[in-house]
Design a protein around this motif. Structure first.
Motif, PDB file in Angstrom:
ATOM      1  N   GLU A  22     -12.771  51.066  -2.746  1.00  0.00           N
ATOM      2  CA  GLU A  22     -13.038  49.677  -2.359  1.00  0.00           C
ATOM      3  C   GLU A  22     -14.497  49.477  -1.965  1.00  0.00           C
ATOM      4  O   GLU A  22     -15.127  48.482  -2.359  1.00  0.00           O
ATOM      5  N   GLN A  23     -15.043  50.428  -1.220  1.00  0.00           N
ATOM      6  CA  GLN A  23     -16.442  50.326  -0.824  1.00  0.00           C
ATOM      7  C   GLN A  23     -17.361  50.490  -2.034  1.00  0.00           C
ATOM      8  O   GLN A  23     -18.384  49.794  -2.149  1.00  0.00           O
ATOM      9  N   PHE A  24     -17.000  51.388  -2.927  1.00  0.00           N
ATOM     10  CA  PHE A  24     -17.775  51.594  -4.153  1.00  0.00           C
ATOM     11  C   PHE A  24     -17.879  50.301  -4.953  1.00  0.00           C
ATOM     12  O   PHE A  24     -18.961  49.911  -5.398  1.00  0.00           O
ATOM     13  N   ALA A  25     -16.755  49.612  -5.137  1.00  0.00           N
ATOM     14  CA  ALA A  25     -16.766  48.370  -5.912  1.00  0.00           C
ATOM     15  C   ALA A  25     -17.661  47.325  -5.267  1.00  0.00           C
ATOM     16  O   ALA A  25     -18.421  46.623  -5.949  1.00  0.00           O
ATOM     17  N   LYS A  26     -17.601  47.226  -3.952  1.00  0.00           N
ATOM     18  CA  LYS A  26     -18.464  46.281  -3.241  1.00  0.00           C
ATOM     19  C   LYS A  26     -19.927  46.642  -3.425  1.00  0.00           C
ATOM     20  O   LYS A  26     -20.779  45.759  -3.622  1.00  0.00           O
ATOM     21  N   ASN A  27     -20.224  47.941  -3.363  1.00  0.00           N
ATOM     22  CA  ASN A  27     -21.608  48.392  -3.530  1.00  0.00           C
ATOM     23  C   ASN A  27     -22.155  48.059  -4.919  1.00  0.00           C
ATOM     24  O   ASN A  27     -23.319  47.658  -5.067  1.00  0.00           O
ATOM     25  N   ILE A  28     -21.323  48.230  -5.941  1.00  0.00           N
ATOM     26  CA  ILE A  28     -21.771  47.965  -7.316  1.00  0.00           C
ATOM     27  C   ILE A  28     -22.046  46.475  -7.514  1.00  0.00           C
ATOM     28  O   ILE A  28     -23.057  46.084  -8.112  1.00  0.00           O
TER      29      ILE A  28
END
Length: 239
Positions: free
Chosen positions: A61-67
């Protein structure tokens, strides 16, 4: 270039089919985020590597937000990450079953659930699940793997319906490779591979680039009227 200006995420991007997909996308103009559990060494400036465990929901979830924060949008998701833990069913342990289910099936669910809302909001996108000929026809000693690969085909068909309910052009498809000449296959003896070649109409294993070409088609606007489809790329193999 067919993917100019697009941002693509490819899981399992460190080697084999995933690496070939990343390199192909980059050559076609995409900004590629290659995801894997280990270090990703890419010399191409259009490919950026991220270490990510797709089974860890908070990390995903954090990865998707970062991208989205870094690139502004996500246009393509290729769910390629997968593992095998082979054994006949009476010898398969619960740990072997759970490991394959968690990576190959739950991992696909996790990252798609994190990425799809952004695609739906922008009303376009392409998601490709990498399945397997084993998911279509089954294979001895691969109950866990076959179940997950059949599962990601079913997920693609289901998500194709869900992600276009309100007129969004978010397409979801799957690609089912046959046996491909990856690093892993190069360790398999010919006495095992020769019967596979004999069962393949084209008489050989596939190459990673041939799978990447099929994925490129589904990722690009050339397949703008293709969704909910499983594309078999197996040289005519029948197990």
């Amino acid at each position: 270039m067919r993917l100019e200006g697009k941002v693509a995420i490819v899981t399992g991007g460190a080697q084999g089919i995933g690496r070939s997909i990343c390199e192909t996308f980059a050559k076609e103009g995409a900004k590629v985020v290659a995801v894997d559990m280990s270090d990703l060494a890419y010399t191409c400036e259009n490919v950026k590597g991220y270490i990510l465990n797709v089974t860890n929901r908070p990390e995903v979830e954090q990865f998707a937000k970062n991208i989205v924060s870094e690139y502004g949008h996500i246009d393509i998701l290729v769910n390629n990450a997968g593992i095998t833990r082979d054994a006949l069913i009476h010898k398969m342990t619960e740990d072997m079953w759970d490991a394959v289910i968690n990576v190959n099936l739950k991992g696909v669910f996790n990252i798609t659930q994190a990425v799809a809302p952004q695609m739906i909001e922008q009303k376009k996108g392409s998601i490709i699940n990498i399945a397997s000929v084993v998911g279509e026809y089954g294979n001895i000693g691969q109950s866990n793997y076959a179940a997950t690969k059949a599962g990601v085909i079913a997920l693609a068909k289901t998500w194709a319906k869900e992600f276009s309910r309100k007129g969004e052009a978010v397409r979801v498809n799957s690609v089912a490779p046959g046996y491909v000449n990856t690093e892993m296959m190069q360790t398999v003896p010919d006495k095992v591979l020769d019967p596979i070649r004999a069962k393949t109409m084209l008489g050989r294993l596939g190459e990673p680039q041939e799978i990447a070409n099929a994925v490129l088609f589904l990722a690009s606007d050339e397949s703008s009227f293709v969704t909910g489809h499983n594309l078999s790329v197996n040289g005519g193999l029948r197990l």
